[in-house]
Design an enzyme around this catalytic site. Structure first.
Site, PDB file in Angstrom:
ATOM      1  N   ILE A 162       0.583  -1.317  -0.258  1.00  0.00           N
ATOM      2  CA  ILE A 162       0.257   0.711  -0.161  1.00  0.00           C
ATOM      3  C   ILE A 162       0.339   1.307  -0.416  1.00  0.00           C
ATOM      4  O   ILE A 162       0.656   2.210  -0.604  1.00  0.00           O
ATOM      5  CB  ILE A 162      -0.762  -0.389   0.773  1.00  0.00           C
ATOM      6  CG1 ILE A 162      -1.720  -1.056   0.927  1.00  0.00           C
ATOM      7  CG2 ILE A 162      -1.597   1.417   0.965  1.00  0.00           C
ATOM      8  CD1 ILE A 162      -2.712  -1.398   2.361  1.00  0.00           C
ATOM      9  N   ARG A 242      -3.695   0.979  11.163  1.00  0.00           N
ATOM     10  CA  ARG A 242      -4.074   0.691  12.536  1.00  0.00           C
ATOM     11  C   ARG A 242      -4.315   1.101  13.327  1.00  0.00           C
ATOM     12  O   ARG A 242      -3.501   2.302  12.965  1.00  0.00           O
ATOM     13  CB  ARG A 242      -3.397  -0.514  13.104  1.00  0.00           C
ATOM     14  CG  ARG A 242      -3.431  -2.135  12.156  1.00  0.00           C
ATOM     15  CD  ARG A 242      -4.944  -2.934  12.429  1.00  0.00           C
ATOM     16  NE  ARG A 242      -5.463  -3.398  11.515  1.00  0.00           N
ATOM     17  CZ  ARG A 242      -5.475  -3.709  10.348  1.00  0.00           C
ATOM     18  NH1 ARG A 242      -6.534  -2.683   9.319  1.00  0.00           N
ATOM     19  NH2 ARG A 242      -6.095  -5.415   9.528  1.00  0.00           N
ATOM     20  N   ASP A 266      -8.510   6.526   9.605  1.00  0.00           N
ATOM     21  CA  ASP A 266      -9.961   5.638   8.870  1.00  0.00           C
ATOM     22  C   ASP A 266     -10.032   4.841   9.618  1.00  0.00           C
ATOM     23  O   ASP A 266     -11.171   3.877  10.508  1.00  0.00           O
ATOM     24  CB  ASP A 266      -9.732   4.763   7.801  1.00  0.00           C
ATOM     25  CG  ASP A 266     -10.155   3.577   7.074  1.00  0.00           C
ATOM     26  OD1 ASP A 266     -11.588   4.491   7.720  1.00  0.00           O
ATOM     27  OD2 ASP A 266      -9.967   3.042   6.618  1.00  0.00           O
ATOM     28  N   GLU A 271     -11.743   0.897  18.508  1.00  0.00           N
ATOM     29  CA  GLU A 271     -12.062  -0.064  17.618  1.00  0.00           C
ATOM     30  C   GLU A 271     -12.198  -1.554  18.580  1.00  0.00           C
ATOM     31  O   GLU A 271     -12.858  -2.459  18.577  1.00  0.00           O
ATOM     32  CB  GLU A 271     -11.665  -0.142  16.428  1.00  0.00           C
ATOM     33  CG  GLU A 271     -11.887   1.026  15.150  1.00  0.00           C
ATOM     34  CD  GLU A 271     -11.386   0.755  14.025  1.00  0.00           C
ATOM     35  OE1 GLU A 271     -11.212  -0.232  13.446  1.00  0.00           O
ATOM     36  OE2 GLU A 271     -10.063   1.847  13.817  1.00  0.00           O
ATOM     37  N   HIS A 294     -13.179   2.878   8.932  1.00  0.00           N
ATOM     38  CA  HIS A 294     -12.630   1.939   9.551  1.00  0.00           C
ATOM     39  C   HIS A 294     -12.810   0.998   7.644  1.00  0.00           C
ATOM     40  O   HIS A 294     -12.568   0.345   7.437  1.00  0.00           O
ATOM     41  CB  HIS A 294     -12.599   0.428   9.671  1.00  0.00           C
ATOM     42  CG  HIS A 294     -11.405  -0.305   9.432  1.00  0.00           C
ATOM     43  ND1 HIS A 294     -10.262  -0.881  10.982  1.00  0.00           N
ATOM     44  CD2 HIS A 294     -10.327  -0.661   8.807  1.00  0.00           C
ATOM     45  CE1 HIS A 294      -9.560  -1.321  10.610  1.00  0.00           C
ATOM     46  NE2 HIS A 294      -9.261  -1.587   9.112  1.00  0.00           N
TER      47      HIS A 294
END
Length: 348
Positions: A162, A242, A266, A271, A294
């Protein structure tokens, strides 16, 4: 001669596309898609609920549920756990291996989607899109001056698939691209036009800092208060990787104090840790924060790619074959196959 029973596959994710479903059916699989309540993910299911769904299943295509030794011990029929994604911090790799099962990830499926998302956040923050819309809704049509991405310095932390995709996209903006690899053995990942630097240099010189590293014990809180204070007061932080890579409380303080100019988020610590919920809500309320739930990997195309890769991995294991090496994070069928560290190909 008795008819061979179909291999049963359970999918505990939404948006499982018809093509991937057809692939499983075409390879003799009976597919069950879990019915999840609105807004519910498989991470919200209790162990009892998971056990009820998985009792007679051969393969499991999973999203964010925790894969524990206790769960696996009660699923003797299950052969393969195929993650529709690339992170696997919620998978007990040692337990998978010890149970004789296989666990895979969907390497390569959502790279382009997340790279696009990171660029979208840079552009949205630089051009103050969210802030401008909010002002207009309140009747204020005064122009809020933004900043170009063109010609800026962008620091990429983690130059895996990425990160390299982000670097390639930035070439179109004539950006100066810096990169830092949190682990020295990842430095062989090179991309044309990218300058490899240490973390301090990247933080000090970048107009945008974008995170694309996995969450490991030694990358947790990689961006803490000290790191944020090393950034330019005009700089922006992007995190599509993350939540645990960033100390969200330190980030909130840095944004309130003007230590940095903005953030595109994001992923959030809340979470996985509910004690950060108030921090997340405070971040969402800031006009210089662009946020998404996310969803960086969740495009029609990205999910179709990851669905199919997960399906292909599941079928390969059910056929007694081995999925692509980059997708395998644990193979308990082969005691000699031990994953001791995160390989380059498995980086986000």
């Amino acid at each position: 001669m008795p008819e061979k029973s179909p291999r049963k596959v359970l999918v505990t994710q939404r948006f499982f596309d018809p093509e991937s479903l057809a692939y499983l059916h075409g390879h003799g699989c009976e597919v069950h898609i879990a019915e999840l309540a609105e807004g519910q993910g498989d991470a919200d299911l209790s162990q009892a609920q998971l056990l009820a769904l998985l009792a007679d299943v051969d393969a499991w295509i999973v999203g964010h549920a925790w894969i524990t030794a206790e769960l696996l011990a009660q699923l003797p029929r299950l052969q393969v756990i195929a993650r529709r994604g690339v992170g696997y911090e919620r998978v007990d790799v040692a337990a998978v291996r010890a149970s004789g099962k296989v666990a895979t990830i969907a390497v390569g499926g959502n790279d382009a989607s997340v790279a696009d998302h990171a660029l979208a956040m840079m552009l949205a923050l630089g051009r103050r899109l969210g802030d401008s819309k909010a002002r207009m809704i309140n009747g204020d049509w005064a122009i809020a001056l933004g900043s170009d991405l063109y010609g800026k310095t962008v620091g990429i932390i983690g130059l895996g698939r990425i990160g390299r995709g982000v670097a390639r996209r930035l070439a179109g903006f004539d950006a100066r691209v810096l990169a830092y690899a949190p682990h020295p053995d990842w430095n062989h990942a090179r991309e044309s036009g990218v300058q490899h630097v240490d973390l301090d240099t990247l933080l000090a010189e970048s107009d945008y800092v974008t995170l694309h590293a996995p969450l490991l014990a030694d990358t947790r809180f990689l961006i803490d208060a000290l790191a944020l204070n090393r950034m330019k007061p005009t700089a922006v932080l992007i995190n599509t990787a993350r939540g645990g890579l960033v100390d969200d409380r330190a980030l909130l303080e840095a944004l309130l104090d003007g230590a940095i100019a903005g953030a595109g988020l994001d992923v959030f610590l809340s979470e996985t840790d509910s004690s950060y919920r108030a921090t997340t809500e405070a971040l969402l309320a800031l006009p210089n924060v662009v946020a998404t739930p996310h969803s960086g990997a969740s495009t029609h195309e990205g999910l179709q790619r990851t669905n199919l890769i997960a399906a292909q991995c599941a079928v390969a294991v059910l056929n007694g074959e081995t999925p692509p090496a980059a997708c395998v994070i644990a193979d308990g069928r082969d005691p000699a196959a031990v994953t001791t560290s995160l390989p380059q190909e498995v980086q986000p």
